[in-house]
Each structure stands twice: as C-alpha cells, then as structure tokens.
Design an enzyme around this catalytic site. Structure first.
Site, PDB file in Angstrom:
ATOM      1  N   HIS A 194       3.800  40.406  31.711  1.00 10.48           N
ATOM      2  CA  HIS A 194       3.200  39.140  31.267  1.00 10.48           C
ATOM      3  C   HIS A 194       3.141  38.121  32.403  1.00 10.48           C
ATOM      4  CE1 HIS A 194       7.427  38.542  31.449  1.00 10.48           C
ATOM      5  NE2 HIS A 194       7.308  37.260  31.162  1.00 10.48           N
ATOM      6  N   ASP A 195       3.664  38.470  33.566  1.00 15.71           N
ATOM      7  CA  ASP A 195       3.696  37.532  34.692  1.00 15.71           C
ATOM      8  C   ASP A 195       2.667  37.835  35.776  1.00 15.71           C
ATOM      9  OD1 ASP A 195       5.748  35.943  33.714  1.00 15.71           O
ATOM     10  OD2 ASP A 195       7.327  37.126  34.664  1.00 15.71           O
ATOM     11  N   GLU A 236      16.109  40.905  35.574  1.00 13.57           N
ATOM     12  CA  GLU A 236      14.982  40.490  36.402  1.00 13.57           C
ATOM     13  C   GLU A 236      15.583  39.839  37.644  1.00 13.57           C
ATOM     14  OE1 GLU A 236      11.015  37.695  36.377  1.00 13.57           O
ATOM     15  OE2 GLU A 236      12.941  36.931  35.693  1.00 13.57           O
ATOM     16  N   ASP A 238       3.114  37.890  15.772  1.00 19.21           N
ATOM     17  CA  ASP A 238       4.427  37.668  15.175  1.00 19.21           C
ATOM     18  C   ASP A 238       5.158  38.982  14.921  1.00 19.21           C
ATOM     19  OD1 ASP A 238       3.126  38.612  12.764  1.00 19.21           O
ATOM     20  OD2 ASP A 238       2.214  36.619  12.666  1.00 19.21           O
ATOM     21  N   ASP A 279      -1.162  39.578  14.936  1.00 17.43           N
ATOM     22  CA  ASP A 279      -0.897  38.431  14.059  1.00 17.43           C
ATOM     23  C   ASP A 279      -0.954  38.886  12.602  1.00 17.43           C
ATOM     24  OD1 ASP A 279      -0.742  35.967  12.875  1.00 17.43           O
ATOM     25  OD2 ASP A 279      -2.795  35.358  13.389  1.00 17.43           O
ATOM     26  N   ASP A 319      16.563  37.459  31.987  1.00 10.59           N
ATOM     27  CA  ASP A 319      15.548  36.736  32.737  1.00 10.59           C
ATOM     28  C   ASP A 319      16.143  36.059  33.975  1.00 10.59           C
ATOM     29  OD1 ASP A 319      12.762  35.507  32.632  1.00 10.59           O
ATOM     30  OD2 ASP A 319      13.984  33.691  32.718  1.00 10.59           O
ATOM     31  N   ASP A 334      14.906  39.657  25.149  1.00 10.84           N
ATOM     32  CA  ASP A 334      14.818  38.981  26.445  1.00 10.84           C
ATOM     33  C   ASP A 334      15.752  37.773  26.408  1.00 10.84           C
ATOM     34  OD1 ASP A 334      13.806  37.930  28.858  1.00 10.84           O
ATOM     35  OD2 ASP A 334      11.788  38.644  28.391  1.00 10.84           O
ATOM     36  N   ASP A 387      -2.539  32.942  11.641  1.00  7.74           N
ATOM     37  CA  ASP A 387      -2.484  31.598  12.229  1.00  7.74           C
ATOM     38  C   ASP A 387      -2.880  31.658  13.711  1.00  7.74           C
ATOM     39  OD1 ASP A 387      -0.293  32.850  13.316  1.00  7.74           O
ATOM     40  OD2 ASP A 387       1.157  31.305  12.783  1.00  7.74           O
ATOM     41  N   ASN A 435      -0.244  36.814   9.822  1.00 12.12           N
ATOM     42  CA  ASN A 435      -0.558  35.790   8.813  1.00 12.12           C
ATOM     43  C   ASN A 435      -1.744  34.912   9.215  1.00 12.12           C
ATOM     44  OD1 ASN A 435       0.663  34.481  10.881  1.00 12.12           O
ATOM     45  ND2 ASN A 435       2.054  33.269   9.622  1.00 12.12           N
TER      46      ASN A 435
END
Ligand code: NOJ
Ligand code: CA
Length: 554
Positions: A314-315, A241, A29, A21, A198, A98, A25, A23
């Site tokens: 990530h899955d 995928e 990013d 990150d 995807d 992606d 928040d 900034n």
C-alpha cells in the site's frame, strides 16, 4: 533451521478500506473481507495481513491509531473481527494485524493526557522546549515539515517521524512499553496469529542532545516486547517493517535463535529507483544493481535469518506499472514474470491485493483526485517551490501511494463490484477488463497463474530450503538463478524486458515434465520445453535432475 511455521506461508496483504465494501458506504470493511473468504482460500494464501483496522481519525488511513482496543467503526465491530477470524480459520487461513507502535494519532487519549501533563502520561511522548523561541534542532519529517511540532496546551514541542498528527511514543518510558505489550496480548487472545510491526526500527531513540534513532535501544525494547507478549507463543508470526535495515541488522533482528522477529521487510530493492523520495522525479530502475542486491541478500541472510519478499504494498505504486509493462500484450506476461521472480526467492512471499489480477496505476489528472496525506503534503511543498499543476500531478502520479489504494476490481459492474456506493477513492477505469470476474474462470489468466504459483511454492521444498546461486549476474535484464540442495535444483528464469535471450544448452530443461510453471504456455509442451530462446518477459521455473547438475560441473 527455518522454523516450521515459516515454511509454507504465502501472505496476502489487504488494505481493508479498498478491498470490499459490505454496507455500501464506499469504504471497504471487515464483513466485506469475510464475504470474499472463498476467493482468498481458492487463491491458496495462508495468512492475511490487514493494514490497521483500529480506531483512527484517518489522517494516514489507520496508521494514526487513536485506540488500540477499538475497531474503527467504518470497518465494523470487534464481533465482526471475531467472525472474520473464525471464517478464515475454517479455511486454514490466519490473520495478521498491523501494530503501529512508533507513534499514535494526536487524538489518542494518551497524547491528550500527555499534552495536559497528566500523570502517568506526562512522558509518553517526546517533548522538548524550544530554543530561542524556535523548534529544537531536527530534520524534515517523512511526510514533510519539521519533525518538531509546537503544542499550544503544553507549550512545548513534540517529536513526529511522520506526519505532525502522528506524535512518536516515548519508548524509554517503561509504562509505554508495558501498555503496548498488553495490546499485543489482547489481540493474541482474540485469535490473531501474526503481527506486522510498523516502522519498528524507529522505536529506539536517544533523546539527547538531539533525537536520533538508536538500534541498540530498538533491539532492547523489541526483546522486552517479545518476552512479554508474542514470544510466549511460538506459533505467532511476526514481521517488522525495518525501513533502515541492512543485511547485518536484518540478521540480528531475525536470527533463528536470538532474533526478536521472524522476518523483516527490508527496502533496499524497493528504494533502488528512489520512488517517493527527494524531488519525486521518476528515475530508472537499475536491474544490474537489483541483481547484485538480490545476490547479496539471498546469500547473506538465509538460514541465519529470514525476510518477507515483496514488490508491492500500500506504500508503493503498482508493481506492473513500475517494473513491468501495462501495454495490453505485456500486462499478463510482465506481471506473471515478476511474480515468478519473487516466488522463486528465499523468504516469505507477500502478495499485495490486486496484484494477482494485474491492477495498475491510476491515470491521475488532477491533484484533487489524490487522498494520501503524504501525496497532498508533497503537492503543497512542490506548489510552494513554484511548480505548476501539470508537473505536480506528474510527480504524484509516478510516486503516489494512492496508486495502490484504488478499490479492488471484482467485476465489470459499477464501481468494479467493490461497492454499490461511491468509493472513497476513484476506481481505476481499466476495471472493465482488469477484474476477478473476468479472470477467475480463464485458465490463462494472471489470477490462475498466481494460484498455480502459490501451489507449487507450497509443494516444492527447494523453495524453502534451497540455497541460492545467481546465474548470469552480468546480464542487464534477464534474471536467471538457481535454488539447490544436495543434488536437486530448481531454476528460475525471469526476463525483465522485451529483449530476447538465448540460454546455454547445459541449462535447458531435460523433460517437459520438469517445467513447474511457465508464463508462455507452449514452454511446457513437448515441442518447445527445451527451446533456448527466451522471449519478452518470459518466465518459467523448472527442475534439473542430477544429470543436469553433472553437465553443469563439467
Ligand atoms: C509505514 C506504513 O506502511 C505507512 O503506510 C505509514 O504511512 C507509515 N509507516 C507511518 O505509520
Ligand atoms: Ca463499508
């Protein structure tokens, strides 16, 4: 022949929301990614696959796109992406985006217009009338609930393979296909060098009498997409995928001459323990079955087609928690063993962010800690079935995709150096010991093991063009395989367990210099290089010379 562009690739997957990150928040990013370009270059990876960065209401963290031409403001701007691409190029790294083309968000302008039956968007999605006041016939959607959802405005049902807020695009509509090709061309012009498509094997569908995937249609549409976009530039790398692909269809998708894609992700290995399916109760991971499958795919696909190789994304839950061991003595050994096993195979290796430092599953305690729409939907379903909170948390903990999505662990500072603000998803409390800062200067760390592994993978040609042979396919936890070409051969030993094994003499390295990499450091020393005893989670790769091959043939 394997296309040149695929030979030396080692692809690193970034989940932008959780990487870095810039900034504060609490959300990772694009500028955050750029700030870590030295780290990525030093790791040695050649391409970064960013999971979706387009505008999205984030029902499924970007896999629900509401505008394919706009960057999600949480991640930055188009100019930030341009800067990221330039910075990556200056380090010889390219960027893969992606593309989520099976569906959009229900907030996409196309969907809003389609609901209102506005020309030419009327048939951009799959619409049907109800039958006797009920939804048309259909299955359960992947993220729970019926595949059909009623829309109040259009007074019809729309079809969704995933969540109800991810309506499927209707690829039988030529204008949909054209608009998607335009999207790809737009990003190619910006300098994007690769695309991951995807859920791409869901795009081809027969619509009547019931909606069903149709592989012939998928090939037809993909062919057209290729012709009208990425196929015009041979250097672009594509990966599909393909959740349902078997060996035969993977060959067809990736045939070096006629295929529509450079490689596929197939899920036969990753689904062996039924993770994230049915009741979400953890099952054993059957190594013997994995061995059979690896053998089947390695012999059947390669030199005809190609695939990406991965053990995490990530899955899925974290690979060290799922296939290895988190106990302190074994975290490094099992994680490095898994990487060695994977990097030895034919196919392009993919590293999921954080796996290179041994990040593991989160110690979940309550349902309200989870963020993933799939986990939350299933928690709701289990609650309806009458399961108590403890059992629900247990099932989610073993399966949830959030395990892989916790913030990247850069240091032992607050929030693991990911951000100075509170992250969108909690940091794994093990960040004090599992982090880049601690590993980067330690030659014996997992991170530096990965760096060496990536280096040898790029240097030794047998990794790309060696044939595959499984040795000792009956052993229930020791993977032992060979990659060979002419009279050169490379052997990969990977012990998936704490058990000890004794290797046969004829397979032993002949010289300590032949050990390319080993996760027990004494393996490459003069006294131990040819010790036949394989220790818990031990793994190494070595070359056997001509003489070794002759011995083998006797
Ligand atoms: C596969 C993606 O990897 C996953 O994260 C997403 O939820 C589904 N496709 C739907 O887009
Ligand atoms: Ca941010």
């Amino acid at each position: 022949m394997l296309p040149e562009k695929l030979r030396k690739q080692v692809i690193y997957q970034i989940y932008p929301r959780s990487f870095k990150d810039s900034n504060n928040d609490g959300i990772g990013d694009l500028n955050g990614i750029r700030s870590q370009m030295d780290y990525l270059a030093c790791l040695g990876v050649t391409m970064l696959w960013l999971t979706p960065i387009f505008k999205s209401p984030n029902r499924d963290n970007g896999y629900d796109v509401s505008n394919y031409y706009e960057i999600n403001p949480e991640f930055g701007s188009e100019s930030d992406l341009e800067k990221l691409i330039d910075s990556a190029h200056s380090k010889n790294i390219s960027i893969m985006l992606d593309m989520v083309f099976n569906h959009t968000s229900d907030q996409h302008d196309w969907f809003q217009k389609s609901r209102a039956r506005e020309y030419p968007y009327t048939d951009f999605y799959i619409w049907k009338d109800g039958v006797d006041g009920r939804a048309p016939k259909g299955k359960e959607a992947f993220f729970g609930g019926d595949v059909w959802q009623f829309d109040d405005l259009r007074k019809q049902y729309y079809y969704h393979t995933f969540d109800k807020k991810q309506p499927d695009l209707n690829w039988s509509e030529p204008l949909v296909r054209k608009k998607l090709a335009d999207v790809v061309n737009y990003w190619i012009k910006k300098g994007v060098a690769g695309f991951r498509f995807d859920a791409i094997d869901y795009i081809g569908k027969k619509l009547n009498p019931i909606v069903e995937t149709d592989i012939e249609l998928t090939h037809k549409y993909l062919n057209e997409l290729k012709k009208n976009s990425y196929g015009q530039d041979n250097s672009i790398i594509t990966v599909g995928e393909t959740g349902a692909a078997d060996l035969k269809s993977s060959r067809r998708y990736t045939d070096f001459k006629t295929g529509e894609l450079d490689m596929v992700f197939q899920f036969e290995f990753m689904n062996l323990d039924g993770v994230r399916s049915d009741d979400w109760i953890k099952k054993e991971f059957p190594i013997i079955k994995l061995k059979k499958l690896v053998d089947h795919w390695q012999k059947g696909l390669f030199f005809k087609g190609w695939s990406g190789q991965f053990l995490g994304s990530h899955d899925f839950p974290r690979l060290v928690s799922r296939f290895g061991s988190e106990t302190s003595g074994y975290r490094f050994l099992s994680a490095s063993m898994l990487a060695t096993f994977l990097f030895g195979l034919q196919g392009t290796p993919y590293i999921y962010q954080g796996d290179e430092i041994g990040m593991s599953n989160f110690p979940w305690q309550r349902v309200d800690q989870f963020r993933d729409i799939e986990s939350l939907n299933f928690a709701g379903k289990f609650a309806k079935q009458g399961l108590g909170p403890e059992e629900i948390v247990k099932r989610l903990a073993d399966n949830s995709r959030d395990n892989a999505r916790t913030p990247f662990q850069w240091s032992n500072d607050q929030y693991a150096g990911f951000s100075n603000g509170k992250p969108w998803l909690a940091v794994n409390p093990n960040f004090k010991t599992v982090n880049v800062q601690r590993e980067i200067n330690d030659n014996t760390s997992l991170l530096n093991y990965y760096r060496r592994l990536i280096k040898i993978r790029k240097q030794e040609t047998l990794f790309f063009d060696g044939d595959f042979k499984m040795l000792d396919g009956e052993n229930d936890s020791l993977f032992f395989y060979e990659r060979f070409k002419d009279d050169r051969r490379l052997l990969v030993v990977a012990n998936f367990s704490e058990k000890r094994y004794v290797l046969e003499n004829k397979f032993l390295p002949k010289n300590e210099k032949d050990i390319l990499i080993a996760n027990y450091s004494d393996r490459s020393k003069k006294e131990l290089f040819s010790d036949p005893n394989i220790r818990p989670f031990e793994s190494f790769i070595y070359l056997l010379d001509k003489e070794g091959r002759q011995n083998d043939q006797k």
